[in-house]
Design a protein around this motif. Structure first.
Motif, short mmCIF file in Angstrom:
data_model
loop_
_atom_site.label_atom_id
_atom_site.label_comp_id
_atom_site.label_asym_id
_atom_site.label_seq_id
_atom_site.Cartn_x
_atom_site.Cartn_y
_atom_site.Cartn_z
N ALA A 226 0.00 -1.98 -10.35
CA ALA A 226 -1.27 -2.05 -11.10
C ALA A 226 -2.43 -2.38 -10.16
CB ALA A 226 -1.15 -3.10 -12.20
N VAL A 227 -2.22 -3.32 -9.21
CA VAL A 227 -3.28 -3.68 -8.26
C VAL A 227 -3.62 -2.47 -7.39
CG1 VAL A 227 -3.85 -5.13 -6.26
CG2 VAL A 227 -2.66 -6.13 -8.21
N ARG A 228 -2.59 -1.77 -6.95
CA ARG A 228 -2.78 -0.59 -6.11
C ARG A 228 -3.60 0.47 -6.86
NH1 ARG A 228 -3.21 3.49 -3.52
NH2 ARG A 228 -1.85 4.31 -1.89
N LYS A 229 -3.29 0.65 -8.14
CA LYS A 229 -4.01 1.67 -8.94
C LYS A 229 -5.44 1.22 -9.22
CE LYS A 229 0.02 3.95 -10.88
NZ LYS A 229 -0.02 5.38 -10.73
N LEU A 230 -5.63 -0.09 -9.38
CA LEU A 230 -6.99 -0.62 -9.58
C LEU A 230 -7.85 -0.35 -8.34
CD1 LEU A 230 -6.83 -4.09 -11.35
CD2 LEU A 230 -8.49 -2.27 -11.74
N MET A 231 -7.22 -0.58 -7.15
CA MET A 231 -7.94 -0.31 -5.89
C MET A 231 -8.37 1.15 -5.84
SD MET A 231 -5.97 -2.19 -2.81
CE MET A 231 -6.63 -1.16 -1.52
N THR A 232 -7.43 2.04 -6.20
CA THR A 232 -7.73 3.47 -6.17
C THR A 232 -8.88 3.79 -7.11
OG1 THR A 232 -5.40 3.82 -5.81
CG2 THR A 232 -6.67 5.75 -6.39
N ALA A 233 -8.82 3.21 -8.34
CA ALA A 233 -9.88 3.46 -9.31
C ALA A 233 -11.20 2.92 -8.77
CB ALA A 233 -9.52 2.81 -10.64
N GLY A 234 -11.16 1.71 -8.16
CA GLY A 234 -12.37 1.09 -7.61
C GLY A 234 -13.00 1.95 -6.54
N MET A 235 -12.17 2.63 -5.76
CA MET A 235 -12.69 3.46 -4.67
C MET A 235 -13.53 4.62 -5.20
SD MET A 235 -11.90 2.05 -1.85
CE MET A 235 -12.17 3.20 -0.53
N PHE B 296 0.84 -1.20 0.00
CA PHE B 296 0.00 0.00 0.00
C PHE B 296 0.88 1.26 0.00
CE2 PHE B 296 -2.29 3.28 2.54
CZ PHE B 296 -3.41 3.45 1.73
N PHE B 297 1.99 1.17 0.75
CA PHE B 297 2.89 2.34 0.87
C PHE B 297 3.83 2.45 -0.31
CE2 PHE B 297 1.54 2.26 5.23
CZ PHE B 297 1.61 3.59 5.60
N VAL B 298 4.36 1.29 -0.76
CA VAL B 298 5.36 1.32 -1.83
C VAL B 298 5.32 0.00 -2.60
CG1 VAL B 298 7.17 0.91 -0.05
CG2 VAL B 298 7.85 1.60 -2.33
N PRO B 299 4.59 0.00 -3.72
CA PRO B 299 4.52 -1.23 -4.51
C PRO B 299 5.90 -1.60 -5.05
CG PRO B 299 2.85 0.36 -5.20
CD PRO B 299 3.79 1.09 -4.30
N ALA B 300 6.23 -2.91 -5.04
CA ALA B 300 7.58 -3.32 -5.42
C ALA B 300 7.69 -3.58 -6.92
CB ALA B 300 7.98 -4.57 -4.65
N THR B 301 6.60 -3.98 -7.55
CA THR B 301 6.68 -4.39 -8.95
C THR B 301 5.58 -3.67 -9.74
OG1 THR B 301 5.14 -6.17 -8.48
CG2 THR B 301 7.48 -6.72 -8.35
N THR B 302 5.66 -3.80 -11.06
CA THR B 302 4.62 -3.16 -11.88
C THR B 302 3.27 -3.82 -11.61
OG1 THR B 302 5.50 -4.51 -13.63
CG2 THR B 302 5.95 -2.16 -13.78
#
Ligand code: FAD
Length: 406
Positions: free
Chosen positions: A368-377, A358-364
């Protein structure tokens, strides 16, 4: 005051951080006499952001700390930004389950310190250099780092509240390497001299890239603080150069853009800079005889779990309860304390590892999952589903639970 095994006694608290002050407060409530020693010559102030979750607020209230605290999260927006200056509404810290209160580490430290009655024996520039115990007490040699003098005193209980690289732990339990687990990330935190020019002072922002991130935390009543995270393969090498050089290398070579550029420039003159590796502490037991570790020295969950302060206060509160419940037997009180506290701390330690993404994604793909969560919110149905999933998660629920009530 009765001595060991007559009930209350005299306790040495090593460390004047939040764990040490909270422990001293609780010891006083249950009739013990704390003596606090602190390596630094004076108290620390200000510092980085901290979130106080629902589970940390009841112990803070019982310790007399909560009434001196405010949630300093302003009512601004949270944005996800990039180096080119683009921004979208994003997920902020305040969106996490548990409705955390946001404040500076120094706010809690100051609140806890001002709850201490005057007359408590506090000795700055003082460190333990030898700890030896028998069945009835602990002999501790204390060194004054200013004049070099040493003296040995006897205590009924010794509490190591001296942080990640605890001296009490190394003197009684063994060397750091045995207990520290590196996550291979660096955390850099400091206060900005002014809000970023592209951001309203009440707005939060996060810039996420694989293996590095920048978080801007706004505060009511003071300038924002920044948290930079980056991955490293060699933690030791990070400490061989000035932090400014390491951070600029980690966030280069691409042009920084306006917001990150202002943040990196502010690092050159930052006071009270935190530059450290992210590490957890794992021990099979937190107590040995009449010596006990509390807070980061015992169980550091990392900033990614966001529970260091809350568990520092829960641990302190419960310690006093167990000493009161088993007045004739300090080692037994410590064993009962750990039995009650450990299950929750193990959950928070696992959460500290998971929340790193959540704080610092390690891989692309993590990004991508982190950005999907943000979009979903941003989609109401998905947002409420995600919230439900997160509040059903064990760590999410425990963050709101008063674990000191055992
Ligand atoms: C960037 C960052 C963000 C964080 N965010 C959060 C958050 O959102 N929520 C949260 O709950 N927690 C957060 N934490 C964690 C939290 O700050 C700590 O867990 C909490 O402050 C408890 O610390 P402590 O008192 O156990 O240790 P420390 O704060 O490290 O205090 C230890 C004290 O012991 C003293 N000391 C050290 N060695 C000796 C010695 N040999 N003799 C005498 N004194 C000694 C030190 O000088 C210090 O004063 C964050 C941490 C960081 C770094």
């Amino acid at each position: 005051m009765a001595n060991s095994d007559g009930g209350e006694g005299r306790a040495l608290v090593v460390g004047l951080g939040i764990s040490g002050i909270a422990t001293a407060l609780r010891l006083l409530q249950v009739g013990w006499t704390p003596v606090i020693v602190e390596r630094a010559p004076a108290r620390r102030t200000g510092g980085y952001f901290v979130a106080l979750f629902g589970g940390g607020r009841p112990p803070a209230e019982r310790l007399g700390i909560l009434e001196r605290l405010d949630n300093r999260l302003p009512r601004g927006a949270s944005y996800e930004i990039d180096r080119a200056g683009n921004r979208k509404v994003g997920l902020g810290y305040g969106d996490l389950p548990g409705s955390p209160w946001m404040m500076l580490r120094g706010d809690i430290e100051e609140a806890a310190f001002s709850a201490l009655p005057s007359g408590v024996d506090i000795r700055h520039s003082t460190v333990p250099t030898r700890i030896e115990q028998d069945a009835t007490g602990v002999d501790v040699t204390l060194a004054n780092t200013v004049d070099g003098t040493t003296a040995t005193e006897r205590f009924d209980l010794v509490i190591g509240a001296d942080g990640l690289r605890s001296t009490v732990r190394s003197l009684v339990f063994g060397p750091h390497e045995r207990y520290l687990h590196r996550l291979n990330y660096m955390a850099v935190a400091y206060q900005l001299p002014r809000p970023l020019s592209d951001l309203h002072p009440d707005d939060a922002a996060v810039l996420l890239e694989p293996k590095r991130s920048m978080w801007i935390f706004p505060f009511a009543g003071s300038d924002p603080t920044v948290l930079l995270n980056y991955h490293t393969r060699d933690v030791d090498a990070e400490f061989t150069q000035p932090p400014v050089e390491r951070v600029r290398a980690a966030f280069g070579p691409e042009p920084a853009g306006r917001s990150l550029g202002e943040v990196l420039d502010a690092l050159e003159t930052a006071d009270d800079l935190l530059f450290d590796s992210v590490e957890q502490v794992h021990l099979d037991t937190w107590h040995r005889g009449r010596v006990v570790l509390v807070g980061d020295s015992a169980w550091c969950v990392t900033l990614y779990a966001g529970m260091g302060v809350s568990t520092a206060m829960s641990g302190a509160d419960l310690l006093g309860t167990m000493l009161q419940r088993h007045p004739q037997d300090v080692p037994h009180a410590l064993a009962e304390w750990e039995r009650a506290l450990r299950p929750a701390l193990e959950v928070f330690q696992r959460n500290g590892i998971q929340q790193r993404t959540f704080f610092v994604p390690a891989t692309t793909s993590e990004l991508a999952v982190r950005k999907l969560m943000t979009a979903g919110m941003r989609v109401p149905v998905v947002s409420s589903l995600l919230q439900q999933l997160r509040t059903r998660d064990k760590a999410g629920r425990l963050k709101d639970h008063d674990i000191a009530l055992a």
